[in-house]
Design an enzyme around this catalytic site. Structure first.
Site, PDB file in Angstrom:
ATOM      1  N   THR B 157       0.872  -1.195   0.000  1.00 22.15           N
ATOM      2  CA  THR B 157       0.000   0.000   0.000  1.00 22.15           C
ATOM      3  C   THR B 157       0.904   1.239   0.000  1.00 22.15           C
ATOM      4  O   THR B 157       1.381   1.647  -1.046  1.00 22.15           O
ATOM      5  CB  THR B 157      -0.978   0.001   1.189  1.00 22.15           C
ATOM      6  N   LYS B 183       3.974  -6.840   3.671  1.00 18.20           N
ATOM      7  CA  LYS B 183       3.721  -5.421   3.431  1.00 18.20           C
ATOM      8  C   LYS B 183       3.477  -4.758   4.779  1.00 18.20           C
ATOM      9  O   LYS B 183       2.985  -5.388   5.715  1.00 18.20           O
ATOM     10  CB  LYS B 183       2.559  -5.207   2.469  1.00 18.20           C
ATOM     11  N   THR B 194      -1.361  -3.509  10.274  1.00 18.99           N
ATOM     12  CA  THR B 194      -1.932  -3.561   8.943  1.00 18.99           C
ATOM     13  C   THR B 194      -0.850  -4.135   8.077  1.00 18.99           C
ATOM     14  O   THR B 194      -0.232  -3.522   7.259  1.00 18.99           O
ATOM     15  CB  THR B 194      -2.381  -2.224   8.382  1.00 18.99           C
ATOM     16  N   GLU B 280       5.715   4.281   7.710  1.00 18.54           N
ATOM     17  CA  GLU B 280       5.298   5.445   6.920  1.00 18.54           C
ATOM     18  C   GLU B 280       6.134   6.668   7.264  1.00 18.54           C
ATOM     19  O   GLU B 280       6.175   7.115   8.407  1.00 18.54           O
ATOM     20  CB  GLU B 280       3.814   5.706   7.127  1.00 18.54           C
ATOM     21  N   ASN B 402      -0.478  10.385   6.186  1.00 18.38           N
ATOM     22  CA  ASN B 402      -1.703   9.972   6.865  1.00 18.38           C
ATOM     23  C   ASN B 402      -2.777  11.039   6.956  1.00 18.38           C
ATOM     24  O   ASN B 402      -3.916  10.758   7.289  1.00 18.38           O
ATOM     25  CB  ASN B 402      -1.357   9.423   8.241  1.00 18.38           C
ATOM     26  N   SER B 407      -7.488  10.322   0.024  1.00 21.29           N
ATOM     27  CA  SER B 407      -7.652  11.185  -1.153  1.00 21.29           C
ATOM     28  C   SER B 407      -6.596  10.897  -2.203  1.00 21.29           C
ATOM     29  O   SER B 407      -5.758  10.044  -2.059  1.00 21.29           O
ATOM     30  CB  SER B 407      -7.626  12.641  -0.738  1.00 21.29           C
TER      31      SER B 407
END
Lengths: 407, 407
Positions: B157, B183, B194, B280, B402, B407
């Protein structure tokens, strides 16, 4: 007990407004320029209550202040510095905290064991005592409102605004004032934070009753906020009640008890919310309300988990109605939930009903999320528990502030 | 048991390298451009083990995959999509997950109850099934290395890099390969994340033994990483062991058990660390080692608390040797500590010894903190417990990613 509660919010008053309190705040040289040393004094020894961090590592001043709260059980003054937390400073740190207590007592001509000490700022640096000594001489406690403001300014670290709130109520037909001031703003997490709170009141109440009231109030106010999940070594809330309002001693049996308790709760809630709103880098206050949990405690736990989720916090910052992150946080809170009964609203808009996503207007949600206060409501339908928690969004500025705090 | 362990890291191999595995990954249209549908297949039904999120809210595919792992106790294929987590999607979501299982089984000509399903991406949006149907036709499983790479890419992702690792060992004189891919990369927290992890091996081992081994390994690998403290609804690690290496069935009684167990542990640890490293917005891997806790479990708990502290994470990002935040996190971890016995090192440099700050060179520390891997060592001297946790720094990019994920 069901009688109306008498309460007025006094927006122009502060911690010197209850009878018999004085304060001062000056720049002594721990920080470069801003005020960094403050004193809060009662004309007479006051009843006292305190709540302190649950962190296993506690800063030196807490040991000193706990002795006053738990052993002397009276307090007449607090000496407070910002810029250095005097935490993880070993034996020297403890000696320095006692020295701060001694210097303040000497200055005021009162017994050392009536003086509490609080420090906030960088952890792990030995206090510079020379600025404290010279600064102590510059502190001229007075009951002028500007002195209360000086105190409130001198206790701040990365806070962007002062935090003050004052209520007046009626007890035995007499006006009683409860006022508070606090500092945040990072390292804020349930079970106290790098947060200092000082509450003054002229109510007449024994220390033991005051302690019970403060402990109850703390659970649903100061312990229901989170900025970043870090619980600091220095968190302290102290209440001084000097009795100069002249009411009969307060306890839950007193007919006006609810007036006093509510004033204390509102002062604490206002301060807690203003700390959350001014979290490091925050642009928004987030309020999470949880209904239908199996207990109030679980409701607060879920609310805190949601408001503490970095993914929820960044989504609110970005005006992204990402309710999936909210339901995920509900799920990992550890509380009892039934995924098929969860309802989630943001502002007034329903996002999920009984576990099923509801179509919503992105435009409406963006407008809701653009406000300075964002309310998230979670209904669980597994019990009667109800509670709130408050936090703030996670922003670029949080990272910027904390990536370079010591420099 | 004390014999040497035979182990080779095979850097150019991947999940199709153990005998009898094929894979494919394509773009089907859930995401705009990137690959988003993948399949992993064993030539024969394989023994299977799985670990799953502890979140009370679990995505639909987990129900399907758990049935395969716990009821069928054999697995022959996993069908995986990225871009949509199929979480909080109610009855329709569950129907869609079963439909994915059915379509994959139909395509492969195998029984439905041999096919696991995994999804990752946005929570709370109903799956678009039409791209899945058409994408299914484009999936051509093959044992070519590039097919393994296609699979690893299609499950990502917000990850910035693929995560692959492969080891070979010797069991009963035969080569056995264990390979994994995973992932990340946000919503990563102890107790699964996740995070999807897929491990293939040609070892011969019963499902029950494989499950025990995976559960043990998970505690000190996948469950010892954190990116942001959010535990997702979708976390899944699945191991398929198809037995085609032809060794005698493995169990702890087998003389080469340690070879197999170590290979499984190394694959899991490599994947866990690569997920943390690619958190991230991360620029650095943070490794925290804790020694002298009262148990290994407590050591891991402290390590996770330190590596999960937003204040520690931002300090590492800013190359700020703010060890006060480390000791504060140790203190609020909830573990048994004696503040006067805590020693903290960053890199090789001692910051605190027995609770007292040690003078250190800021220049040296800045150099240590500039590296892509930062090691924090905490010694407690209250017991014999030892453990690790891994995480990453908290950066502007985390917030950016985040604040606008949907979007």
């Amino acid at each position: 007990m069901a009688s109306t509660i008498e309460m007025k919010k006094l927006s122009s008053k502060n911690i010197v407004s209850p009878k018999g309190f004085t304060a001062a705040g000056v720049h002594c040289g721990i920080k470069h320029k801003k005020k960094d040393l403050a004193i809060l004094v009662s004309d007479v020894p006051a009843s006292v209550a305190g709540v302190f961090t649950t962190n296993a590592v506690q800063a030196a001043p807490l040991k000193v202040t706990k002795e006053v709260v738990y052993e002397t059980k009276k307090m007449q003054a607090m000496i407070v510095n910002s810029g250095n937390a005097n935490a993880c400073t070993g034996k020297q740190g403890l000696a320095d905290a006692y020295e701060m207590q001694r210097l303040a007592a000497l200055k005021l001509g009162i017994s050392e064991n009536l003086v509490g000490v609080a420090s906030t700022g960088v952890i792990g640096e030995i206090m510079k005592m020379e600025p404290i000594q010279t600064g102590m001489e510059k502190l001229i406690p007075d009951s002028k409102l500007e002195n209360g403001i000086d105190f409130s300014q001198a206790i701040l670290t990365t806070d962007t605004v002062m935090k003050n709130t004052t209520y007046s109520t009626i007890i035995d037909g007499k006006e009683v004032i409860v006022s508070g001031t606090a500092k945040g703003s990072g390292m804020i997490e349930p079970n106290m934070a790098t947060m200092l709170g000082f509450i003054t009141t002229d109510a007449n109440i024994e220390s033991d009753e005051l302690q019970k009231a403060l402990s109850n109030v703390t659970d649903c106010t100061f312990n229901s906020i989170t900025v970043d999940g870090d619980t600091s070594t220095n968190d302290t809330v102290v209440v001084m009640a000097n009795g100069l309002a002249g009411n009969e001693p307060l306890s839950p049996a007193h007919p006006d008890w609810e007036n006093f308790y509510t004033a204390l709760r509102l002062v604490s809630e206002d301060l807690a919310k203003s700390i959350a709103r001014d979290g490091e880098g925050a642009t928004k206050l987030i309020e999470v309300e949880v209904d239908g949990a199996i207990s109030d405690e679980e409701a607060r736990k879920i609310a805190k988990t949601v408001v503490g989720s970095p993914l929820v916090k960044t989504a609110v910052f970005g005006c992204d109605a990402n309710w999936g992150r909210i339901i995920a946080a509900v799920g990992y809170s550890g509380a009892v939930v039934d995924p098929d009964k969860i309802t989630i609203k943001i502002g007034g808009a329903t996002m999920v009903e009984n576990g099923e996503p509801i179509k919503f207007s992105e435009e409406v949600l963006i407008e809701i999320l653009k406000q300075h206060e964002v309310k998230i409501y979670v209904s669980l339908e597994v019990g009667e528990g109800h509670g709130f928690a408050w936090g703030c969004d996670l922003t670029y500025d949080y990272v910027q502030i904390n990536a370079s705090y010591r420099s």
